[in-house]
Scaffold this active site. Sequence first.
Site, PDB file in Angstrom:
ATOM      1  N   HIS A  28      10.204 -23.432   9.255  1.00 50.90           N
ATOM      2  CA  HIS A  28       9.143 -24.072  10.035  1.00 50.90           C
ATOM      3  C   HIS A  28       7.749 -23.864   9.446  1.00 50.90           C
ATOM      4  O   HIS A  28       6.921 -24.770   9.497  1.00 50.90           O
ATOM      5  CB  HIS A  28       9.139 -23.539  11.474  1.00 50.90           C
ATOM      6  CG  HIS A  28      10.300 -24.040  12.292  1.00 50.90           C
ATOM      7  ND1 HIS A  28      10.358 -23.898  13.660  1.00 50.90           N
ATOM      8  CD2 HIS A  28      11.440 -24.688  11.933  1.00 50.90           C
ATOM      9  CE1 HIS A  28      11.496 -24.432  14.109  1.00 50.90           C
ATOM     10  NE2 HIS A  28      12.170 -24.909  13.077  1.00 50.90           N
ATOM     11  N   HIS A  48       6.849 -30.236  10.785  1.00 53.25           N
ATOM     12  CA  HIS A  48       6.298 -28.929  10.404  1.00 53.25           C
ATOM     13  C   HIS A  48       5.229 -29.055   9.313  1.00 53.25           C
ATOM     14  O   HIS A  48       4.314 -28.248   9.242  1.00 53.25           O
ATOM     15  CB  HIS A  48       7.420 -27.996   9.941  1.00 53.25           C
ATOM     16  CG  HIS A  48       8.481 -27.826  10.977  1.00 53.25           C
ATOM     17  ND1 HIS A  48       8.234 -27.207  12.186  1.00 53.25           N
ATOM     18  CD2 HIS A  48       9.772 -28.223  11.011  1.00 53.25           C
ATOM     19  CE1 HIS A  48       9.333 -27.226  12.910  1.00 53.25           C
ATOM     20  NE2 HIS A  48      10.281 -27.838  12.229  1.00 53.25           N
ATOM     21  N   ASP A  85       0.880  -1.171   0.000  1.00 53.66           N
ATOM     22  CA  ASP A  85       0.000   0.000   0.000  1.00 53.66           C
ATOM     23  C   ASP A  85       0.918   1.221   0.000  1.00 53.66           C
ATOM     24  O   ASP A  85       2.146   1.118  -0.170  1.00 53.66           O
ATOM     25  CB  ASP A  85      -1.003  -0.043   1.169  1.00 53.66           C
ATOM     26  CG  ASP A  85      -0.382   0.289   2.527  1.00 53.66           C
ATOM     27  OD1 ASP A  85       0.865   0.410   2.621  1.00 53.66           O
ATOM     28  OD2 ASP A  85      -1.145   0.422   3.515  1.00 53.66           O
ATOM     29  N   CYS A  90       3.004  -2.977   4.066  1.00 51.07           N
ATOM     30  CA  CYS A  90       2.180  -1.809   4.383  1.00 51.07           C
ATOM     31  C   CYS A  90       2.955  -1.004   5.428  1.00 51.07           C
ATOM     32  O   CYS A  90       4.158  -1.221   5.608  1.00 51.07           O
ATOM     33  CB  CYS A  90       0.765  -2.188   4.829  1.00 51.07           C
ATOM     34  SG  CYS A  90       0.629  -3.051   6.400  1.00 51.07           S
ATOM     35  N   GLY A  91       2.311  -0.088   6.106  1.00 50.40           N
ATOM     36  CA  GLY A  91       3.032   0.754   7.057  1.00 50.40           C
ATOM     37  C   GLY A  91       3.675  -0.058   8.169  1.00 50.40           C
ATOM     38  O   GLY A  91       4.860   0.076   8.465  1.00 50.40           O
ATOM     39  N   THR A  92       2.871  -0.909   8.782  1.00 50.57           N
ATOM     40  CA  THR A  92       3.375  -1.759   9.867  1.00 50.57           C
ATOM     41  C   THR A  92       3.613  -3.197   9.428  1.00 50.57           C
ATOM     42  O   THR A  92       4.279  -3.951  10.141  1.00 50.57           O
ATOM     43  CB  THR A  92       2.347  -1.822  11.013  1.00 50.57           C
ATOM     44  OG1 THR A  92       1.119  -2.336  10.472  1.00 50.57           O
ATOM     45  CG2 THR A  92       2.111  -0.447  11.621  1.00 50.57           C
ATOM     46  N   GLY A  93       3.010  -3.583   8.331  1.00 48.97           N
ATOM     47  CA  GLY A  93       3.015  -4.989   7.897  1.00 48.97           C
ATOM     48  C   GLY A  93       1.880  -5.775   8.532  1.00 48.97           C
ATOM     49  O   GLY A  93       1.620  -6.920   8.145  1.00 48.97           O
TER      50      GLY A  93
END
Length: 145
Positions: A97, A132, A7, A64-67
Amino acid sequence: MIAIGSDHGGFELKGHIIKHLEEKGIEVRDFGVYNEDSVDYPDCAKPVCEAILGGGYECGILICGTGIGISIAANKFKGVRAALCSDVFSAKMAKEHNNANIVCLGGRVTGREKANMIIDTYLEAKFQGGRHLERISKIHALEEI
Ligand code: RB5
């Protein structure tokens, strides 16, 4: 081929990552955005998730800004395992994993050099399979509830 998208909050970091990957000879397809106009991150997650689920891409990168928002949105797509990584250890584990097929970053959280190290670490790591694999199957079983 790697699919990448962001974004507006991840636009600048996306450009740096594309440059970094291309300098390493890795092909990248940029699904946008192409400027810093304000957009909604779920709309930006969608084309990259569809590309990953459609095949033909090794993995995806979403920023994005923070993810946070873009990783939450990406994980709504059945079959997507999007891992928000802000350190190299998490990036290694995300592949070894979790076999994450999308790495998410925060453009306002993680600096460009660290972001490059995170991406490089993720790309170089190998899924370990074994126990896993069963855990991942259980994740995807949750999608059917
Ligand atoms: C956009 O301002 C911002 O909310 C977005 O980039 C992201 O950080 C959301 O999680």
